[in-house]
Design a protein around this motif. Sequence first.
Motif, PDB file in Angstrom:
ATOM      1  N   LEU A  68      52.790  31.885  20.025  1.00 62.60           N
ATOM      2  CA  LEU A  68      52.702  32.302  21.239  1.00 62.60           C
ATOM      3  C   LEU A  68      51.259  32.871  21.553  1.00 62.60           C
ATOM      4  O   LEU A  68      50.424  32.710  20.548  1.00 62.60           O
ATOM      5  N   TYR A  69      50.649  32.943  22.674  1.00 68.49           N
ATOM      6  CA  TYR A  69      49.357  33.283  22.949  1.00 68.49           C
ATOM      7  C   TYR A  69      49.384  34.525  23.919  1.00 68.49           C
ATOM      8  O   TYR A  69      49.995  34.531  24.983  1.00 68.49           O
ATOM      9  N   ASN A  70      48.483  35.369  23.445  1.00 69.47           N
ATOM     10  CA  ASN A  70      48.106  36.563  24.468  1.00 69.47           C
ATOM     11  C   ASN A  70      47.217  36.108  25.552  1.00 69.47           C
ATOM     12  O   ASN A  70      46.776  35.044  25.898  1.00 69.47           O
ATOM     13  N   GLU A  71      46.817  37.351  26.459  1.00 69.23           N
ATOM     14  CA  GLU A  71      46.178  37.206  27.501  1.00 69.23           C
ATOM     15  C   GLU A  71      44.649  36.652  27.425  1.00 69.23           C
ATOM     16  O   GLU A  71      44.049  36.034  28.255  1.00 69.23           O
ATOM     17  N   VAL A  72      44.226  36.640  26.157  1.00 71.26           N
ATOM     18  CA  VAL A  72      42.805  36.158  25.676  1.00 71.26           C
ATOM     19  C   VAL A  72      42.701  34.903  24.893  1.00 71.26           C
ATOM     20  O   VAL A  72      41.715  34.338  24.486  1.00 71.26           O
ATOM     21  N   GLY A  73      44.289  34.022  25.069  1.00 66.29           N
ATOM     22  CA  GLY A  73      44.286  33.062  24.314  1.00 66.29           C
ATOM     23  C   GLY A  73      44.324  33.037  22.783  1.00 66.29           C
ATOM     24  O   GLY A  73      44.405  31.990  22.093  1.00 66.29           O
ATOM     25  N   ALA A  74      44.549  34.316  22.126  1.00 70.18           N
ATOM     26  CA  ALA A  74      44.744  34.439  20.708  1.00 70.18           C
ATOM     27  C   ALA A  74      46.230  34.276  20.303  1.00 70.18           C
ATOM     28  O   ALA A  74      47.133  34.814  20.916  1.00 70.18           O
ATOM     29  N   PRO A  75      46.411  33.422  19.246  1.00 72.45           N
ATOM     30  CA  PRO A  75      47.907  33.130  18.753  1.00 72.45           C
ATOM     31  C   PRO A  75      48.589  34.016  18.114  1.00 72.45           C
ATOM     32  O   PRO A  75      47.853  34.977  17.591  1.00 72.45           O
ATOM     33  N   TYR A  76      49.915  34.540  18.048  1.00 69.68           N
ATOM     34  CA  TYR A  76      50.591  35.201  17.337  1.00 69.68           C
ATOM     35  C   TYR A  76      52.075  34.846  17.434  1.00 69.68           C
ATOM     36  O   TYR A  76      52.472  33.841  18.189  1.00 69.68           O
ATOM     37  N   ILE A  77      52.721  35.084  16.378  1.00 71.42           N
ATOM     38  CA  ILE A  77      54.137  34.807  16.065  1.00 71.42           C
ATOM     39  C   ILE A  77      55.094  35.966  15.979  1.00 71.42           C
ATOM     40  O   ILE A  77      54.711  36.925  15.171  1.00 71.42           O
ATOM     41  N   MET A  78      55.945  36.087  16.947  1.00 75.30           N
ATOM     42  CA  MET A  78      56.798  37.242  17.072  1.00 75.30           C
ATOM     43  C   MET A  78      57.284  37.859  15.749  1.00 75.30           C
ATOM     44  O   MET A  78      57.800  37.087  15.013  1.00 75.30           O
ATOM     45  N   SER A  79      56.980  39.078  15.418  1.00 77.65           N
ATOM     46  CA  SER A  79      57.713  39.927  14.461  1.00 77.65           C
ATOM     47  C   SER A  79      57.331  39.393  13.006  1.00 77.65           C
ATOM     48  O   SER A  79      57.608  39.739  11.728  1.00 77.65           O
ATOM     49  N   GLU A  80      56.055  38.501  13.084  1.00 79.04           N
ATOM     50  CA  GLU A  80      55.529  38.075  11.664  1.00 79.04           C
ATOM     51  C   GLU A  80      54.324  38.936  11.362  1.00 79.04           C
ATOM     52  O   GLU A  80      53.828  38.200  10.217  1.00 79.04           O
ATOM     53  N   GLY A  81      53.921  39.589  12.031  1.00 75.07           N
ATOM     54  CA  GLY A  81      52.356  40.121  11.866  1.00 75.07           C
ATOM     55  C   GLY A  81      51.331  39.512  12.458  1.00 75.07           C
ATOM     56  O   GLY A  81      51.609  38.804  13.523  1.00 75.07           O
ATOM     57  N   PHE A  82      50.147  39.328  11.733  1.00 66.30           N
ATOM     58  CA  PHE A  82      48.937  38.690  12.438  1.00 66.30           C
ATOM     59  C   PHE A  82      48.742  37.507  12.222  1.00 66.30           C
ATOM     60  O   PHE A  82      48.908  37.052  10.849  1.00 66.30           O
ATOM     61  N   VAL A  83      48.438  36.544  13.069  1.00 69.89           N
ATOM     62  CA  VAL A  83      47.833  35.101  12.478  1.00 69.89           C
ATOM     63  C   VAL A  83      46.770  34.838  13.471  1.00 69.89           C
ATOM     64  O   VAL A  83      46.223  35.423  14.440  1.00 69.89           O
ATOM     65  N   SER A  84      46.107  33.415  12.775  1.00 64.66           N
ATOM     66  CA  SER A  84      45.046  33.056  13.400  1.00 64.66           C
ATOM     67  C   SER A  84      45.054  31.534  13.099  1.00 64.66           C
ATOM     68  O   SER A  84      45.279  31.222  11.723  1.00 64.66           O
ATOM     69  N   ILE A  85      44.503  30.711  13.932  1.00 60.92           N
ATOM     70  CA  ILE A  85      44.606  29.487  13.704  1.00 60.92           C
ATOM     71  C   ILE A  85      43.401  28.657  13.837  1.00 60.92           C
ATOM     72  O   ILE A  85      42.744  29.082  14.871  1.00 60.92           O
ATOM     73  N   SER A  86      43.025  27.844  13.087  1.00 60.76           N
ATOM     74  CA  SER A  86      41.770  27.067  13.232  1.00 60.76           C
ATOM     75  C   SER A  86      41.907  25.371  12.718  1.00 60.76           C
ATOM     76  O   SER A  86      42.807  25.040  12.077  1.00 60.76           O
ATOM     77  N   HIS A  87      40.903  24.633  13.017  1.00 60.75           N
ATOM     78  CA  HIS A  87      40.831  23.296  12.469  1.00 60.75           C
ATOM     79  C   HIS A  87      39.446  22.887  12.171  1.00 60.75           C
ATOM     80  O   HIS A  87      38.628  23.322  12.731  1.00 60.75           O
ATOM     81  N   ALA A  88      39.624  21.694  11.463  1.00 58.40           N
ATOM     82  CA  ALA A  88      38.240  21.055  11.373  1.00 58.40           C
ATOM     83  C   ALA A  88      38.765  19.347  11.139  1.00 58.40           C
ATOM     84  O   ALA A  88      39.929  19.199  11.612  1.00 58.40           O
ATOM     85  N   GLN A  89      37.937  18.605  10.674  1.00 59.32           N
ATOM     86  CA  GLN A  89      38.377  17.188  10.667  1.00 59.32           C
ATOM     87  C   GLN A  89      39.660  16.903   9.680  1.00 59.32           C
ATOM     88  O   GLN A  89      39.171  17.118   8.580  1.00 59.32           O
ATOM     89  N   ASN A  90      40.463  16.270  10.088  1.00 61.53           N
ATOM     90  CA  ASN A  90      41.852  16.181   9.333  1.00 61.53           C
ATOM     91  C   ASN A  90      42.270  17.170   8.320  1.00 61.53           C
ATOM     92  O   ASN A  90      42.703  17.292   7.378  1.00 61.53           O
ATOM     93  N   VAL A  91      41.944  18.700   8.797  1.00 65.78           N
ATOM     94  CA  VAL A  91      42.721  19.734   8.474  1.00 65.78           C
ATOM     95  C   VAL A  91      42.720  20.926   9.270  1.00 65.78           C
ATOM     96  O   VAL A  91      42.100  21.071  10.120  1.00 65.78           O
ATOM     97  N   VAL A  92      44.025  21.513   9.211  1.00 65.45           N
ATOM     98  CA  VAL A  92      44.155  22.721   9.952  1.00 65.45           C
ATOM     99  C   VAL A  92      44.666  23.737   9.067  1.00 65.45           C
ATOM    100  O   VAL A  92      44.927  23.613   8.182  1.00 65.45           O
ATOM    101  N   GLY A  93      44.315  25.131   9.502  1.00 68.58           N
ATOM    102  CA  GLY A  93      44.529  26.381   8.864  1.00 68.58           C
ATOM    103  C   GLY A  93      45.229  27.414   9.560  1.00 68.58           C
ATOM    104  O   GLY A  93      45.164  27.464  10.753  1.00 68.58           O
ATOM    105  N   LEU A  94      46.012  28.035   8.850  1.00 73.70           N
ATOM    106  CA  LEU A  94      46.658  29.160   9.599  1.00 73.70           C
ATOM    107  C   LEU A  94      46.470  30.506   8.625  1.00 73.70           C
ATOM    108  O   LEU A  94      46.796  30.424   7.389  1.00 73.70           O
ATOM    109  N   ALA A  95      46.088  31.639   9.137  1.00 70.63           N
ATOM    110  CA  ALA A  95      45.766  32.889   8.314  1.00 70.63           C
ATOM    111  C   ALA A  95      46.705  33.686   8.771  1.00 70.63           C
ATOM    112  O   ALA A  95      47.150  33.752   9.903  1.00 70.63           O
ATOM    113  N   PHE A  96      47.210  34.471   7.909  1.00 66.06           N
ATOM    114  CA  PHE A  96      48.316  35.524   8.007  1.00 66.06           C
ATOM    115  C   PHE A  96      48.161  36.808   7.307  1.00 66.06           C
ATOM    116  O   PHE A  96      47.723  36.663   6.142  1.00 66.06           O
TER     117      PHE A  96
END
Length: 210
Positions: A68-96
Amino acid sequence: MFRSEKIAYKSVTVYLLYYTDFDVEDHLHNLLEPEQQQLDLFCHPNRRREYVATRVLRTMVFGNEPILYNEVGAPYIMSEGFVSISHAQNVVGLAFSETHPVGLDLEPIRPKVLRVCHKFLSEVEKEKLDDSNMETMIKVWSGKEALYKLAGRKKIIFAKELKLLPISSDGNLWSGVIDNYTHKKHVTLSITRKNEFVISINIDAPIDEY
């Protein structure tokens, strides 16, 4: 096709998914129905692979919980804590993190950063950092992208409101400041080169100064 990696930074965990060319149709089972509809809006093959790879990684870590995304476009996953997502060439990352907000950035190593670094460096950073060093400038840009995500708002002037300086001899640990004149936050970030990209993540909770 896919290779995953898990990196622990104190109370933060970063999950990376490396990928090569793949047929997105083979992985649609990792997408929820609204996500499949969103995928249909993307035309470029690389953007479609990036979107699907992010959902593959999400499924590996959290199952089929929606991003899900809040009003400023930051991602979150309900009831799971805090997350952040990013990507570079041929790799994606998810911080928790279960305990505090996280800002993750993956930034490819690109020479053009040397042409634009004057736009995002503060006066102090210009004095103390080598603006002819491509890797250092990529680290600053990437670290400020992570700070931007932690700030939780838009219309931020990177050269004035986001500040970074290294605090370790190897240049991998940095002190960051988010200063928007009404409140100020301090945070410690790990900013390291990994393969052909830089990974930036705050390793602890932002601390409010005022």
